[in-house]
Scaffold this motif. Structure first.
Motif, PDB file in Angstrom:
ATOM      1  N   ALA A  80       0.824  -1.208   0.000  1.00 24.18           N
ATOM      2  CA  ALA A  80       0.000   0.000   0.000  1.00 24.18           C
ATOM      3  C   ALA A  80       0.860   1.260   0.000  1.00 24.18           C
ATOM      4  N   VAL A 107       2.005   1.985  -3.453  1.00 24.99           N
ATOM      5  CA  VAL A 107       0.883   2.486  -4.245  1.00 24.99           C
ATOM      6  C   VAL A 107       0.638   3.963  -3.945  1.00 24.99           C
ATOM      7  N   MET A 108       0.705   4.324  -2.680  1.00 18.08           N
ATOM      8  CA  MET A 108       0.462   5.706  -2.287  1.00 18.08           C
ATOM      9  C   MET A 108       1.567   6.634  -2.800  1.00 18.08           C
ATOM     10  N   THR A 147       3.429   6.345  -5.370  1.00 19.22           N
ATOM     11  CA  THR A 147       3.377   6.510  -6.823  1.00 19.22           C
ATOM     12  C   THR A 147       2.031   7.033  -7.309  1.00 19.22           C
ATOM     13  N   ALA A 183      -0.657   5.406  -7.371  1.00 19.05           N
ATOM     14  CA  ALA A 183      -1.298   4.286  -8.083  1.00 19.05           C
ATOM     15  C   ALA A 183      -1.129   4.401  -9.594  1.00 19.05           C
ATOM     16  N   GLU A 241      -0.625   0.895 -11.227  1.00 20.14           N
ATOM     17  CA  GLU A 241      -1.848   0.118 -11.035  1.00 20.14           C
ATOM     18  C   GLU A 241      -2.952   0.596 -11.963  1.00 20.14           C
ATOM     19  N   ASP A 242      -3.038   1.898 -12.165  1.00 14.27           N
ATOM     20  CA  ASP A 242      -4.026   2.454 -13.082  1.00 14.27           C
ATOM     21  C   ASP A 242      -3.776   1.942 -14.506  1.00 14.27           C
ATOM     22  N   LEU A 288      -6.562  -5.636 -10.696  1.00 10.25           N
ATOM     23  CA  LEU A 288      -6.051  -4.878  -9.558  1.00 10.25           C
ATOM     24  C   LEU A 288      -6.063  -5.712  -8.279  1.00 10.25           C
ATOM     25  N   VAL A 346      -2.523  -6.794  -6.236  1.00 13.69           N
ATOM     26  CA  VAL A 346      -2.185  -6.478  -4.853  1.00 13.69           C
ATOM     27  C   VAL A 346      -2.091  -7.745  -4.012  1.00 13.69           C
ATOM     28  N   GLN A 371       3.959  -3.546 -13.515  1.00 11.96           N
ATOM     29  CA  GLN A 371       3.284  -4.303 -12.467  1.00 11.96           C
ATOM     30  C   GLN A 371       3.462  -5.804 -12.632  1.00 11.96           C
TER      31      GLN A 371
END
Length: 264
Positions: free
Chosen positions: A80, A83-84, A86, A88, A91-92, A127, A131, A248
């Protein structure tokens, strides 16, 4: 591809700041210079260095989480954190790519779906699995190995965009999504700096287990190559979202490979 591209300025601190600004939400000084057409290509040289920083932040969260919770929750918090940091971004790209590939029946339609900001079933599943696989693989590792794996993983994964842009052509032109860096692939000398950075970032994991490092790099490269081939078949090339998806997929493959060797 040919290396007959115009000479570029020597990499500078400004290009490193461009890489940080592009890949993360971390505050950096604003640039007072006009952006050059190939600024992003030159910033890609420093992507693995930024990846080291992201990996260190994620590793720090893992250490803190391990002291407060069990390995499972600590691993999820570490993922997490990346993700924060970057925003996300990758992930997008993964979600948009899977929605596009799963829901489109033509190149034009796939590119149209890719530009749609809404999240579909394929993207949502991708997604969730992304994760879950990363956090679960990380939780299987002893703490000392997990810390080394995070730094190596984030550095190596962010080397993938340069390889993809060199191997594939840009597919977004079909729908008018022209980007300036598509005409300026990385040069061989820029790849040398990228590979040196990845090698240095991988040293801690190499000291932990050479076999785990090889398994991680092999697993990451295999999944990244699979996504690249899939993009070539369905789009005829890459887009920015595809680059995020490739990054990813490399992270997933890397952590699964390391866990296959070092799982506690």
């Amino acid at each position: 591809m040919s290396d007959n591209t115009p000479p570029r300025p020597t990499p500078t601190l400004a290009q490193l700041l461009d890489a940080i600004r592009f890949l993360t939400i971390l505050p950096v000084p604003n640039s007072d210079r006009a952006p050059e057409p190939d600024w992003l290509t030159r910033a890609m040289t420093f992507f693995p260095i930024v990846g080291v920083g992201i990996g260190v932040i994620s590793a720090m969260v893992l250490v803190l989480g391990s002291s407060l919770f069990g390995p499972g929750l600590a691993a999820l918090l570490a993922v997490a954190a990346s993700v924060m940091v970057t925003g996300a971004m990758h992930e997008d790209g993964l979600a948009d790519t899977f929605d596009s590939f799963g829901g489109g029946w033509s190149v034009e339609r796939r590119l149209e779906i890719m530009k749609d900001s809404r999240l579909g079933t394929y993207g949502g599943l991708a997604l969730g699995l992304d994760v879950a696989l990363r956090a679960t693989a990380l939780a299987q590792l002893p703490l000392w190995a997990a810390l080394a794996a995070l730094v190596a993983c984030h550095a190596a994964a962010r080397a993938t965009p340069g390889f993809v842009t060199r191997k594939l052509s840009y597919a977004g032109n079909i729908s008018g999504m022209k980007v300036s860096y598509a005409d300026a692939p990385m040069r061989k000398d820029e790849f040398v700096l990228v590979l040196i950075t990845v090698a240095l970032a991988s040293l801690p994991l190499l000291l932990v287990s050479p076999l785990a490092l090889l398994a991680g790099l092999g697993g990451g490269a295999a999944l990244a190559a699979l996504m690249t081939r899939w993009a070539k078949r369905l789009l005829g090339g890459y887009t920015g979202d595809v680059l995020g998806a490739v990054e990813q997929m490399f992270e997933i493959g890397f952590l699964l490979g390391v866990a296959a060797v070092l799982a506690a």
